[in-house]
Design an enzyme around this catalytic site. Structure first.
Site, PDB file in Angstrom:
ATOM      1  N   GLY A  49      24.648  12.041  12.343  1.00  0.00           N
ATOM      2  CA  GLY A  49      23.851  13.499  12.666  1.00  0.00           C
ATOM      3  C   GLY A  49      23.225  14.234  11.607  1.00  0.00           C
ATOM      4  O   GLY A  49      22.661  15.152  11.763  1.00  0.00           O
ATOM      5  N   TRP A  51      20.031  13.475  10.571  1.00  0.00           N
ATOM      6  CA  TRP A  51      18.752  13.674  10.743  1.00  0.00           C
ATOM      7  C   TRP A  51      18.799  14.720  11.731  1.00  0.00           C
ATOM      8  O   TRP A  51      17.589  15.580  11.737  1.00  0.00           O
ATOM      9  CB  TRP A  51      18.073  12.360  11.102  1.00  0.00           C
ATOM     10  CG  TRP A  51      17.815  11.679   9.960  1.00  0.00           C
ATOM     11  CD1 TRP A  51      18.115  11.567   8.806  1.00  0.00           C
ATOM     12  CD2 TRP A  51      16.689  10.442  10.058  1.00  0.00           C
ATOM     13  NE1 TRP A  51      17.588  10.494   8.049  1.00  0.00           N
ATOM     14  CE2 TRP A  51      16.815  10.065   8.598  1.00  0.00           C
ATOM     15  CE3 TRP A  51      15.926   9.786  10.733  1.00  0.00           C
ATOM     16  CZ2 TRP A  51      16.048   8.781   8.255  1.00  0.00           C
ATOM     17  CZ3 TRP A  51      15.038   8.896  10.401  1.00  0.00           C
ATOM     18  CH2 TRP A  51      15.145   8.454   9.312  1.00  0.00           C
ATOM     19  N   ASP A  93      23.365   2.692  24.269  1.00  0.00           N
ATOM     20  CA  ASP A  93      22.673   1.660  23.488  1.00  0.00           C
ATOM     21  C   ASP A  93      21.044   1.803  23.966  1.00  0.00           C
ATOM     22  O   ASP A  93      20.725   1.328  24.956  1.00  0.00           O
ATOM     23  CB  ASP A  93      23.239   0.232  24.152  1.00  0.00           C
ATOM     24  CG  ASP A  93      22.612  -0.816  23.240  1.00  0.00           C
ATOM     25  OD1 ASP A  93      21.573  -0.792  22.527  1.00  0.00           O
ATOM     26  OD2 ASP A  93      23.497  -1.864  23.244  1.00  0.00           O
ATOM     27  N   ASP A 116      16.140   5.565  12.733  1.00  0.00           N
ATOM     28  CA  ASP A 116      16.976   5.041  11.551  1.00  0.00           C
ATOM     29  C   ASP A 116      18.075   4.197  12.022  1.00  0.00           C
ATOM     30  O   ASP A 116      19.089   3.882  11.266  1.00  0.00           O
ATOM     31  CB  ASP A 116      17.592   6.429  10.930  1.00  0.00           C
ATOM     32  CG  ASP A 116      18.241   6.208   9.546  1.00  0.00           C
ATOM     33  OD1 ASP A 116      17.637   5.216   9.012  1.00  0.00           O
ATOM     34  OD2 ASP A 116      18.948   6.894   8.978  1.00  0.00           O
ATOM     35  N   LYS A 178      12.753   2.836  10.410  1.00  0.00           N
ATOM     36  CA  LYS A 178      13.423   1.909   9.222  1.00  0.00           C
ATOM     37  C   LYS A 178      13.358   0.450   9.309  1.00  0.00           C
ATOM     38  O   LYS A 178      13.631  -0.008  10.573  1.00  0.00           O
ATOM     39  CB  LYS A 178      14.911   2.655   9.009  1.00  0.00           C
ATOM     40  CG  LYS A 178      15.675   1.786   8.055  1.00  0.00           C
ATOM     41  CD  LYS A 178      16.711   2.232   7.396  1.00  0.00           C
ATOM     42  CE  LYS A 178      18.108   2.207   8.425  1.00  0.00           C
ATOM     43  NZ  LYS A 178      19.191   2.884   7.839  1.00  0.00           N
TER      44      LYS A 178
END
Ligand SMILES: C[S@@+](CC[C@H](N)C(=O)[O-])C[C@H]1O[C@@H](n2cnc3c(N)ncnc32)[C@H](O)[C@@H]1O
Length: 230
Positions: A49, A51, A93, A116, A178
């Site tokens: 958490g 970000w 998911d 990320d 990322k």
């Protein structure tokens, strides 16, 4: 460098961030002005958490509005510091979510999509990079839509490109993904290029020295209602 890394960890604690990754986003933000006050932000792979905390702080005071919606396959306990009522986290998911699921979260579209997302690494650099690329592609699909086919024949109204949907990122919106660098990462960035005013790579100083992670950043989405081949 180890000293610097310790320093980042200590700084995260001092600022009550739940993870040092907060400083990666802060460093990217400093260079690129990714998030603006009042934005709607989608954070894919949001646990634990950090970000969420940074993104919420960047929304500005409550009266500016905006929202940060995080999604993670794991439970995310919303950090008590740095997150206000505009933040929520959903356990899901991303691979199993449909475009409609994302659109339901923000029918008008998001100003910013962050990913990320990362698997647990195996130590096999090629495998880890390939799995990270899959998650990066998934994030790009959520943001920009699926390119179903490139026939190249030019016979259909849209020159052979058919789209199932156009993604949840608004026109002029920003995308941050990322990737663990490996074969395919440069090609991935190349495919993003026509869809943004600017595409660049960043490696924040807060990233661990041994990590192969890099962030690809798309600034200013060009095509909200159509897309074009790379
Ligand atoms: C590096 S962590 C994210 C850290 C986060 N940005 C922060 O600052 O707290 C990567 C996250 O991606 C999540 N993840 C990996 N695959 C995912 C998937 N398919 N759907 C949702 N989350 C996923 C993992 O559970 C993990 O929590």
């Amino acid at each position: 460098m180890a000293k610097w890394q310790d320093h980042v960890g200590l700084l995260a604690k001092a600022h009550k961030y739940v993870a040092r990754s907060a400083f990666k986003l802060l460093q990217i933000q400093k260079r690129s002005q990714l998030i603006h006050p009042g934005d709607w932000v989608l954070d894919l792979g949001c646990s634990p958490g950090a970000w969420l905390q940074v993104a919420c702080q960047l929304l500005g005071p409550l009266h500016c509005g905006g929202s940060v919606i995080g999604i993670d396959i794991k439970d995310t306990a919303l950090p008590l510091v740095g997150c206000d009522d505009r933040v929520m986290a959903i356990k899901e998911d991303v691979r199993t979510m449909s475009h409609d699921d994302f659109q339901y979260l923000c029918p008008g579209g998001f100003h910013v999509v962050l990913s990320d997302m990362c698997h647990n690494t195996t130590g096999n650099a090629m495998l880890d990079a390939a799995r990270s690329l899959q998650l990066g592609q998934l994030a790009a699909e959520v943001a920009l839509g699926e390119q179903q086919s490139f026939s190249g024949g030019g016979s259909s109204a849209d020159d052979g490109i058919s789209l199932e949907h156009h993604g949840v990122l608004q026109e002029n919106g920003n995308l941050l993904i990322k990737l663990l660098q490996g074969s395919g990462s440069q090609e991935f960035a190349k495919q993003l290029r026509p869809q943004f005013r600017k595409v660049l790579w960043m490696r924040p100083e807060a990233s661990r020295r041994a990590s192969r992670e890099m962030y690809v950043l798309g600034l200013g989405r060009r095509y909200a209602c159509s897309t074009q081949p790379a």
